[in-house]
Design an enzyme around this catalytic site. Structure first.
Site, PDB file in Angstrom:
ATOM      1  N   GLU A  41      20.568  59.671-143.341  1.00 13.52           N
ATOM      2  CA  GLU A  41      21.335  58.446-143.123  1.00 13.52           C
ATOM      3  C   GLU A  41      22.797  58.749-142.810  1.00 13.52           C
ATOM      4  OE1 GLU A  41      20.359  55.469-142.657  1.00 13.52           O
ATOM      5  OE2 GLU A  41      18.264  55.818-143.137  1.00 13.52           O
ATOM      6  N   TYR A 124      25.959  49.803-146.343  1.00 14.58           N
ATOM      7  CA  TYR A 124      24.799  50.195-145.534  1.00 14.58           C
ATOM      8  C   TYR A 124      24.077  51.396-146.143  1.00 14.58           C
ATOM      9  CZ  TYR A 124      21.918  52.583-142.264  1.00 14.58           C
ATOM     10  OH  TYR A 124      20.840  53.238-141.731  1.00 14.58           O
ATOM     11  N   ASP A 142      23.201  47.529-140.079  1.00 16.83           N
ATOM     12  CA  ASP A 142      23.905  48.455-139.195  1.00 16.83           C
ATOM     13  C   ASP A 142      23.987  47.788-137.823  1.00 16.83           C
ATOM     14  OD1 ASP A 142      21.367  48.679-138.108  1.00 16.83           O
ATOM     15  OD2 ASP A 142      21.312  50.873-138.171  1.00 16.83           O
TER      16      ASP A 142
END
Length: 360
Positions: A41, A124, A142
């Protein structure tokens, strides 16, 4: 207006089914290791999937656990990140790993709330790791998800607008509730990346087309409105190529700012039309030692996201070789081979290659 339960179900169920049939086979989707998922991520922020895959695999091989990452010197971590850009991600990754070891016994906390307390974890990333790695009903938004929601629910306002952002997060919070929250969040991101694209969206292949307000209203091309990009600022740096025996002088920048924490040929910002005398003064001030400009070795230009970068290479010398400077965290005399192991930006790596070619 808050969507009805039926409207939410008409999006959630088809998207999950579509994801099961069409998701890309990505290496971090084959693991349940929270650390590996977290690493993916972080790397995927502002970086394309095809670029990330080999970096992710190499980084995991080099730092296979949170403890291994936390124990490694920052220089090693930055060297492993070389070429990915946005180096603050690597610094925060390293700091977060150290906090995970000290505060959580080396294991990532499983809740978005706890993750949010770690360096580099915004809403996020916290939502992504909590939902994908631990199955928490944690929302995420996102760029891809924002675009999907803007079209599905006809959310008005430009990217960055506070009211728009609040609406997007409210929708994400509603939709993530239910079975397989991690897979659902990934289905939203996958849908935005492959089908509900910024340009030429594949509406005819969209599994939630019937629930899409923008499709019904003929507004798919209008939503979301394009983000107005600022004109990149010009930045010119003078680089000191100071050789001694088989070594060159290298400097490590302060942790904040452009190229923070990275190594470089010592640099000083100069005006675009700076004279040799002005350049000499700037480099002398940066190194805290007298500098003589002997010749210009060349110029390297790089286009960064927010800057047009010009690096001017100057061969320099001086009456005394510097060993420390208030402008840099550290100065070090290295051979080019030794320098290859340092955390250095791609721009500075190109500058070093140009300097070596000019000196040969």
């Amino acid at each position: 207006m808050t969507p009805t339960a039926a409207h939410l179900a008409s999006i959630r169920t088809p998207l999950l089914g579509w994801y099961d049939r069409n998701k890309r086979d990505l290496p971090w989707r084959r693991t349940k290791d929270p650390y590996a998922i977290w690493l993916s991520e972080v790397m995927l922020q502002q970086t394309q999937v095809s670029t990330v895959i080999p970096y992710w695999e190499r980084f995991l091989a080099r730092f296979p656990t949170v403890l291994a990452l936390a124990s490694a010197p920052l220089d090693d971590v930055l060297a492993g990140w070389k070429g990915l850009g946005y180096y603050s991600r690597a610094r925060n990754l390293h700091r977060a790993a150290q906090e995970i070891v000290s505060r959580f016994g080396g294991k990532l906390p499983s809740s978005a709330e706890d993750l949010l307390s770690l360096p580099g974890f915004g809403r996020y990333t916290s939502g992504a790791v909590a939902s994908i790695a631990f199955g928490e009903e944690a929302p995420l938004v996102d760029g891809n998800v924002a675009r999907v929601f803007s079209r599905l629910f006809e959310v008005e306002g430009p990217p960055g607008d506070r009211e728009r952002e609040a609406t997007l997060w409210e929708l994400a919070t509603l939709l993530v509730k239910g079975e397989r929250p991690g897979d659902f969040n990934q289905s939203l991101m996958e849908h935005g990346a492959t089908t509900c694209r910024p340009e030429n969206p594949l509406c005819l292949l969209c599994p939630v087309r019937d629930a899409c307000g923008a499709f019904r209203a003929g507004r798919v091309d209008e939503l979301p409105p394009a983000k107005v990009r600022a004109t990149p600022k010009k930045l010119t740096l003078a680089l000191a190529v100071w050789s001694h025996a088989d070594t060159l002088l290298f400097a490590r920048r302060a942790d904040s700012g452009l190229f923070g924490g990275l190594w470089e040929l010592p640099a000083a910002e100069v005006d675009e039309d700076a004279t040799p005398e002005e350049t000499t003064l700037r480099l002398t001030a940066a190194l805290g030692a007298g500098v003589r400009l002997e010749s210009q070795l060349g110029t390297v230009k790089r286009q960064l996201t927010h800057r047009d970068l010009t690096l001017r290479l100057y061969r320099v010398s001086g009456p005394q070789r510097p060993s420390r400077s208030e402008s840099f965290q550290e100065l070090r005399w290295c051979t080019p081979t030794e320098a290859a192991a340092l955390g250095m930006s791609t721009a500075m790596q190109r500058a070093l290659e140009a300097a070596m070619t000019a000196l040969a």
